[in-house]
Design a protein around this motif. Structure first.
Motif, mmCIF file in Angstrom:
data_model
loop_
_atom_site.group_PDB
_atom_site.id
_atom_site.type_symbol
_atom_site.label_atom_id
_atom_site.label_comp_id
_atom_site.label_asym_id
_atom_site.label_seq_id
_atom_site.Cartn_x
_atom_site.Cartn_y
_atom_site.Cartn_z
ATOM 1 N N ILE A 94 0.837 -1.207 0.000
ATOM 2 C CA ILE A 94 0.000 0.000 0.000
ATOM 3 C C ILE A 94 0.870 1.255 0.000
ATOM 4 O O ILE A 94 0.567 2.242 -0.704
ATOM 5 N N SER A 95 1.942 1.245 0.773
ATOM 6 C CA SER A 95 2.820 2.420 0.839
ATOM 7 C C SER A 95 3.427 2.740 -0.521
ATOM 8 O O SER A 95 3.560 3.915 -0.897
ATOM 9 N N LYS A 96 3.791 1.710 -1.275
ATOM 10 C CA LYS A 96 4.344 1.946 -2.609
ATOM 11 C C LYS A 96 3.309 2.605 -3.522
ATOM 12 O O LYS A 96 3.631 3.514 -4.289
ATOM 13 N N LYS A 97 2.063 2.146 -3.435
ATOM 14 C CA LYS A 97 1.006 2.740 -4.263
ATOM 15 C C LYS A 97 0.755 4.196 -3.878
ATOM 16 O O LYS A 97 0.626 5.071 -4.746
ATOM 17 N N LEU A 98 0.701 4.465 -2.582
ATOM 18 C CA LEU A 98 0.425 5.833 -2.135
ATOM 19 C C LEU A 98 1.589 6.767 -2.452
ATOM 20 O O LEU A 98 1.380 7.945 -2.772
ATOM 21 N N GLU A 99 2.812 6.240 -2.355
ATOM 22 C CA GLU A 99 3.964 7.071 -2.689
ATOM 23 C C GLU A 99 3.954 7.449 -4.168
ATOM 24 O O GLU A 99 4.294 8.574 -4.540
ATOM 25 N N ALA A 100 3.544 6.506 -5.023
ATOM 26 C CA ALA A 100 3.452 6.800 -6.456
ATOM 27 C C ALA A 100 2.371 7.853 -6.723
ATOM 28 O O ALA A 100 2.547 8.741 -7.568
ATOM 29 N N ILE A 101 1.248 7.781 -5.993
ATOM 30 C CA ILE A 101 0.176 8.779 -6.161
ATOM 31 C C ILE A 101 0.641 10.148 -5.699
ATOM 32 O O ILE A 101 0.365 11.167 -6.334
ATOM 33 N N SER A 102 1.384 10.191 -4.577
ATOM 34 C CA SER A 102 1.807 11.480 -4.018
ATOM 35 C C SER A 102 2.766 12.229 -4.930
ATOM 36 O O SER A 102 2.959 13.439 -4.776
ATOM 37 N N LYS A 103 3.382 11.535 -5.874
ATOM 38 C CA LYS A 103 4.301 12.179 -6.800
ATOM 39 C C LYS A 103 3.605 12.734 -8.041
ATOM 40 O O LYS A 103 4.249 13.375 -8.871
ATOM 41 N N GLN A 104 2.308 12.480 -8.165
ATOM 42 C CA GLN A 104 1.570 12.966 -9.317
ATOM 43 C C GLN A 104 1.107 14.405 -9.097
ATOM 44 O O GLN A 104 1.119 14.929 -7.979
ATOM 45 N N LYS A 105 0.671 15.014 -10.178
ATOM 46 C CA LYS A 105 0.243 16.415 -10.125
ATOM 47 C C LYS A 105 -0.990 16.578 -9.240
ATOM 48 O O LYS A 105 -1.916 15.763 -9.289
ATOM 49 N N ASP A 106 -0.990 17.613 -8.394
ATOM 50 C CA ASP A 106 -2.089 17.958 -7.486
ATOM 51 C C ASP A 106 -2.326 16.893 -6.423
ATOM 52 O O ASP A 106 -3.425 16.838 -5.836
ATOM 53 N N CYS A 107 -1.344 16.060 -6.149
ATOM 54 C CA CYS A 107 -1.507 15.007 -5.139
ATOM 55 C C CYS A 107 -0.455 15.098 -4.036
ATOM 56 O O CYS A 107 -0.257 14.141 -3.289
ATOM 57 N N GLU A 108 0.224 16.235 -3.941
ATOM 58 C CA GLU A 108 1.311 16.361 -2.979
ATOM 59 C C GLU A 108 0.817 16.289 -1.537
ATOM 60 O O GLU A 108 1.565 15.895 -0.632
ATOM 61 N N LYS A 109 -0.448 16.633 -1.295
ATOM 62 C CA LYS A 109 -0.987 16.613 0.061
ATOM 63 C C LYS A 109 -0.934 15.224 0.695
ATOM 64 O O LYS A 109 -0.898 15.087 1.912
ATOM 65 N N LEU A 110 -0.954 14.222 -0.145
ATOM 66 C CA LEU A 110 -1.018 12.858 0.361
ATOM 67 C C LEU A 110 0.225 12.481 1.151
ATOM 68 O O LEU A 110 0.167 11.595 2.015
ATOM 69 N N LYS B 189 -4.340 20.727 5.657
ATOM 70 C CA LYS B 189 -3.912 19.328 5.579
ATOM 71 C C LYS B 189 -5.063 18.393 5.243
ATOM 72 O O LYS B 189 -4.838 17.271 4.784
ATOM 73 N N TRP B 190 -6.313 18.829 5.466
ATOM 74 C CA TRP B 190 -7.455 17.958 5.203
ATOM 75 C C TRP B 190 -7.695 17.830 3.702
ATOM 76 O O TRP B 190 -7.568 18.798 2.956
ATOM 77 N N LEU B 191 -8.034 16.641 3.273
ATOM 78 C CA LEU B 191 -8.360 16.412 1.868
ATOM 79 C C LEU B 191 -9.827 16.718 1.618
ATOM 80 O O LEU B 191 -10.662 16.630 2.525
ATOM 81 N N GLN B 192 -10.140 17.074 0.409
ATOM 82 C CA GLN B 192 -11.507 17.424 0.043
ATOM 83 C C GLN B 192 -12.064 16.376 -0.917
ATOM 84 O O GLN B 192 -11.386 15.925 -1.842
ATOM 85 N N ALA B 193 -13.326 16.007 -0.706
ATOM 86 C CA ALA B 193 -13.983 15.050 -1.594
ATOM 87 C C ALA B 193 -14.111 15.651 -2.989
ATOM 88 O O ALA B 193 -14.374 16.853 -3.142
ATOM 89 N N GLY B 194 -13.920 14.843 -3.998
ATOM 90 C CA GLY B 194 -14.045 15.302 -5.367
ATOM 91 C C GLY B 194 -12.752 15.802 -5.969
ATOM 92 O O GLY B 194 -12.689 16.048 -7.179
ATOM 93 N N THR B 195 -11.705 15.940 -5.155
ATOM 94 C CA THR B 195 -10.417 16.374 -5.692
ATOM 95 C C THR B 195 -9.667 15.163 -6.266
ATOM 96 O O THR B 195 -9.933 14.012 -5.893
#
Length: 480
Positions: A260-276, A337-343
């Motif tokens: 799971i950590s590998k998947k989330l780390e890959a998502i956090s490197k994408q555009k507009d996903c740095e909050k993760l 720091k909170w994420l928003q639904a729909g983003t």
């Protein structure tokens, strides 16, 4: 050297134990050894002790062994001196050095380089292999069989046993020749069984894990061990096999969290996903809390899905199995720091956390014991069988047994203390922490009692001739 044609550890246990009881501190195994220069030895034999004249001295060398014959041409004095005791026709020092190298996981090639650098006399590699085949490897088989049988006898008397299993390949990638499957009693942190599988036995390296598990379970069941559950990684063949056998199967949390950590780390490197990135450590902790604090699969799923509300600052949930968060509600000044639904970031997080396979795996996360202890054991194997060295089948199997016996002897060592009784700790920098330090208890020094007992067995084997293999070496495993 004449060899008998059959070897059975079970039949030789009584005579071996009686032989070992006769040994004391005066045996060659326990005697102190020294490095002596040849010139210093020759000074002792150059002059006749009777007439004090020059003598004729002849020497004969066999590996580390030196034999000196002194004869005086002026009188009748003669003397024959050996640097080592002779066991049968084998110098004790040669055999003991081979045993010390093999039983402690050292490399003969590296030892040979050290000896050559110091101009120390040493036997050839072929002699080392002959000692291993005739005496050392049978001693390893004998001790492993004795200790494993005692462990299985103890487990057969317990109501339920929780086991952990994992495979280690002898080389990285998908082209491994050998795979060692280890079965551990997770309650006592003890290696119960270890199976060595060759890839061509099971139709390829991808099938070695299932093959090792199958053999290990057959052994445990034949010994009457009642299995409560098995904790492994999420290998598809293992899942299917245990499901068809109706054996309760749990997944190791560390392996799941790593995926799971590998998947989330890959998502956090994408555009507009740095909050993760700010939530990755919390999500990782949430995985362990979900597994440890749940008694059923549906409850684990309910707690797992609650993180999607938590990251949006919502702490009440629709699932009745987990209606609200158990932590105290605290107001925060950092609302960014909170994420928003729909983003995009929340959509990708939700997709990764709630896909069908992930939820299925969460339901089977182990709520109690994990296979994390198997990773330190794999590190012990590296000492006895490095991945950059090629071993024959029997050689690899013996080194796995040595690693298992060493781990069982030292796996539960207490924490070290100062003279005043203050517990000691040490810092480490694990790769998984990405530069962060970790403080953990410092264990006491490891014990090498098994190695010493096997050296005694090797000595007893050559003196009593009971450890000579009567079968071809590859058939020794049939006795196990």
């Amino acid at each position: 050297m004449e060899q008998e044609s059959m070897y059975d550890p079970a039949n030789t246990a009584t005579s071996l134990d009686s032989t070992l009881q006769l040994e004391d501190s005066s045996t060659p195994t326990h005697s102190s050894k020294y490095i002596v220069y040849e010139s210093c030895i020759m000074e002792l034999f150059s002059v006749c002790p009777v007439c004090t004249r020059v003598c004729d001295v002849r020497t004969q060398r066999l590996g580390t062994f030196l034999s000196v014959k002194q004869q005086c041409p002026h009188c009748t004095y003669t003397r024959h001196w050996n640097s080592q005791p002779i066991l049968g026709s084998t110098p004790a020092g040669n055999l003991h050095l081979s045993a010390a190298v093999y039983l402690n996981g050292a490399s003969f090639i590296q030892i040979e380089k050290v000896f050559n650098a110091m101009k120390l006399q040493l036997f050839r590699y072929e002699t080392f292999r002959r000692h291993a085949r005739a005496f050392i490897e049978p001693a390893v088989f004998h001790h492993w069989k004795v200790t494993r049988d005692a462990t299985l006898q103890r487990l057969s008397q317990e109501d339920k046993v929780i086991l952990g299993g994992d495979m280690r390949a002898d080389s990285p990638g998908h082209s491994a020749k050998y795979g060692s499957y280890t079965m551990m009693d997770l309650r006592t942190n003890t290696i119960v069984d270890i199976q060595l599988v060759q890839s061509n036995e099971v139709g390829g390296s991808n099938n070695m894990e299932k093959g090792g598990l199958t053999r290990s379970l057959s052994l445990l069941e034949s010994c009457g061990v009642n299995i409560d559950c098995i904790v492994t990684d999420r290998h598809p063949q293992v899942q299917k096999f245990l499901r068809e056998r109706n054996i309760t199967h749990y997944y190791d949390v560390w392996h799941f969290a790593k995926g799971i950590s590998k998947k989330l780390e890959a998502i956090s490197k994408q555009k507009d996903c740095e909050k993760l990135k700010k939530w990755m450590k919390s999500i990782n902790n949430h995985i362990y809390w979900t597994a440890a604090g749940s008694t059923s699969g549906p409850k684990r799923i309910a707690k797992w899905a609650a993180i999607l509300n938590h990251v949006r600052d919502v702490h009440t949930h629709e699932d009745p199995l987990y209606p609200k968060c158990k932590h105290a509600i605290r107001k925060t000044t950092d609302k960014s720091k909170w994420l928003q639904a729909g983003t995009p970031v929340f959509y990708k997080l939700e997709k990764a956390m709630t896909n069908k396979r992930t939820l299925k795996d969460v339901a089977k996360l182990s709520p109690h014991h994990q296979t994390s202890s198997l990773e330190p054991f794999h590190a012990v194997i590296l000492r006895f069988a490095p991945k950059n060295v090629v071993f024959p089948f029997i050689g690899m199997l013996c080194r796995l047994y040595l690693a298992a016996m060493h781990y069982n002897e030292n796996g539960n060592r207490p924490q070290a203390q100062t003279a005043e009784g203050v517990p000691l700790f040490k810092t480490s920098f694990p790769k998984s922490r990405k530069g962060e330090c970790r403080v953990k208890p410092q264990k006491t020094q490891p014990n090498f009692g098994n190695s010493e007992r096997m050296r005694r067995t090797t000595h007893a084997g050559i003196t009593t001739r009971i450890l000579r293999p009567k079968k071809p070496q590859h058939q020794l495993t049939n006795d196990l």
